[in-house]
Design a protein around this motif. Structure first.
Motif, PDB file in Angstrom:
ATOM      1  N   ASN A 149      42.547  36.889  51.138  1.00 48.10           N
ATOM      2  CA  ASN A 149      41.559  36.538  52.435  1.00 48.10           C
ATOM      3  C   ASN A 149      40.874  37.867  52.462  1.00 48.10           C
ATOM      4  O   ASN A 149      41.810  39.314  52.180  1.00 48.10           O
ATOM      5  N   THR A 173      38.729  33.808  51.129  1.00 50.21           N
ATOM      6  CA  THR A 173      37.139  33.353  51.569  1.00 50.21           C
ATOM      7  C   THR A 173      36.913  35.147  52.278  1.00 50.21           C
ATOM      8  O   THR A 173      37.558  35.800  51.801  1.00 50.21           O
ATOM      9  N   THR A 195      35.779  31.920  45.083  1.00 47.41           N
ATOM     10  CA  THR A 195      35.573  31.008  45.829  1.00 47.41           C
ATOM     11  C   THR A 195      34.781  30.914  47.208  1.00 47.41           C
ATOM     12  O   THR A 195      34.175  29.961  47.509  1.00 47.41           O
ATOM     13  N   ASP A 196      34.784  32.298  47.971  1.00 45.70           N
ATOM     14  CA  ASP A 196      34.139  32.059  48.780  1.00 45.70           C
ATOM     15  C   ASP A 196      33.799  34.400  49.465  1.00 45.70           C
ATOM     16  O   ASP A 196      33.897  34.755  50.689  1.00 45.70           O
ATOM     17  N   GLY A 221      31.257  28.747  47.938  1.00 44.18           N
ATOM     18  CA  GLY A 221      31.637  28.876  49.622  1.00 44.18           C
ATOM     19  C   GLY A 221      31.357  28.503  50.649  1.00 44.18           C
ATOM     20  O   GLY A 221      29.620  28.184  49.938  1.00 44.18           O
ATOM     21  N   TYR A 226      28.305  35.281  52.194  1.00 45.47           N
ATOM     22  CA  TYR A 226      29.334  35.281  51.063  1.00 45.47           C
ATOM     23  C   TYR A 226      29.502  33.722  49.653  1.00 45.47           C
ATOM     24  O   TYR A 226      30.831  33.510  49.639  1.00 45.47           O
ATOM     25  N   ARG A 227      27.494  34.069  50.188  1.00 45.93           N
ATOM     26  CA  ARG A 227      27.744  32.912  48.013  1.00 45.93           C
ATOM     27  C   ARG A 227      26.447  33.406  47.379  1.00 45.93           C
ATOM     28  O   ARG A 227      26.051  32.117  46.702  1.00 45.93           O
TER      29      ARG A 227
END
Length: 399
Positions: A149, A173, A195-196, A221, A226-227
């Motif tokens: 993360n 993340t 993923t994120d 995500g 953050y996407r």
């Protein structure tokens, strides 16, 4: 204990002092110390170089393979810290793995000491090029991934050769992926997934066309901010086969065309696509697949939007502008709000499977028409202008 289970965690390998170096006419292997520090005049081998450490690997002097050898560095529990170059020839590969830590350029003052080779593979748990400074590379294939993360990736590639990004992305993340290409080479992204995390690709002054080719990018995500996907090139245009995001997508080509396979999916919000000196169209004109999926979409091009056989869309609203000679042709699967559609010298054609709400549509130019058609649903026409004919047809609804 070290990787072999021995209690020699203080047994380090350190190369230091003016003139100190390791030089081999064959291969070099440094394996199993707790920390490895390469200083002095560095390490040079004709063949392969393998460096393994239980904790950190600190490169303070050049590490070079001079005859197409591969260079491999593995830090089991620590970090790989790059203050000097790691270089092989253009046919040798470099692999760096920080299993539990990060890979970082900890000499931010010098951005010309490169990780240089053919295929460069960087794998880390907690980040690549985000702690002190980005990782500066010279490679033709980049494979970069993180698992933790807040473990972003920031790479600046400097070469006039074309580069391909493969099997890359972030699995944790709030972990962004940022890649900048300098030096004149074009970029091809075959597979990049977060993923994120946001995806940012910036191609500067590519000499070839297209400047950026994307086979697959997917920024997913749940964390707001953050996407997103942001793609830019200042020359050569783009070919976007599949670009997906759970938030916003922006693609800008300062010079050249942008051709589209699929941009956006059910989770995508706003999409902005700009071809400043070119056109926006399908990769394969006339295919039945939906090209753009999103909420509010803004398209700007100099020479036309969907001018070949129409762009297929599944979107809520459209703002589209053609700044020179060229048409706008949109095939919408359901209802659509035409927020602002305008041409300088071109026709505007919109076919929709639902209600058309035409807030502001203006086709300028001699003998240029507006044609609006719905197969189901009616139309709300607030402002529709043209320099020639206007045709509005609702096959199953009121106007």
């Amino acid at each position: 204990a070290d990787r072999n289970g021995d209690n020699d965690a203080t047994s380090n390998f350190t190369l230091a002092g003016t003139g100190s170096e390791v030089n081999s006419g064959g291969a070099i292997t440094v394996d199993d110390p707790y920390d490895v520090t390469i200083g002095g005049s560095g390490m040079t081998a004709v063949g392969n170089i393998v460096i393994g450490a239980d904790n950190n690997i600190d490169i303070d002097a050049p590490v070079n393979s001079t005859l197409a050898g591969n260079i491999t560095m593995t830090a089991d529990a620590g970090n790989i810290l790059l203050s000097d170059e790691v270089r092989t020839t253009t046919t040798g590969d470099i692999t760096m793995t920080a299993t539990l830590g990060y890979i970082d350029d900890d000499d931010a003052a010098n951005e010309t000491e490169y990780v240089a080779g053919d295929t460069i593979t960087l794998t880390a748990a907690t980040g690549i090029g985000i702690t002190t400074s980005d990782i500066d590379t010279q490679g033709t294939t980049i494979d970069a991934s993180t698992t933790g993360n807040s473990a972003g990736i920031d790479i600046v590639n400097n070469t006039d050769n074309n580069v391909t990004i493969v099997n890359s992305g972030t699995a944790g993340t709030t972990s962004n992926f940022t890649f900048t290409q300098n030096g004149g080479g074009s970029v091809t992204v075959t597979s990049l997934t977060t993923t994120d995390g946001n995806v940012t690709i910036d191609v500067n002054s590519p000499s070839n066309t297209p400047g950026l080719t994307v086979t697959s990018i997917n920024a997913s995500g749940t964390t707001i901010g953050y996407r997103d996907v942001t793609l830019t090139t200042d020359n050569g245009g783009m070919v976007l086969t599949s670009v997906l995001s759970d938030d916003d997508i922006s693609a800008t080509a300062s010079a050249g065309d942008i051709t589209i396979g699929v941009v956006g999916d059910a989770g995508t919000n706003d999409i902005t696509i700009t071809a400043t000196t070119g056109l926006i169209d399908e990769i394969a004109p006339g295919d039945a697949g939906v090209d753009i999926v999103g909420d509010a979409v803004t398209l700007t091009a100099k020479n036309g939007i969907g001018a070949s056989l129409g762009l297929e869309t599944t979107i809520a609203s459209l703002d589209a502008s053609v700044t020179s000679v060229g048409d706008i042709d949109i095939n919408e699967t359901d209802g659509i709000v035409l927020t602002d559609l305008d041409t300088v010298d071109g026709n505007i054609t919109v076919d929709a499977g639902g209600l058309i709400t035409a807030t502001d549509v203006n086709a300028s130019g001699t003998a240029k028409d507006v044609t609006l058609t719905t197969t189901t649903g009616g139309m709300i026409l607030t402002s529709v202008l043209s320099d020639d004919d206007i045709t509005a047809t609702a096959n199953a609804g009121d106007i």
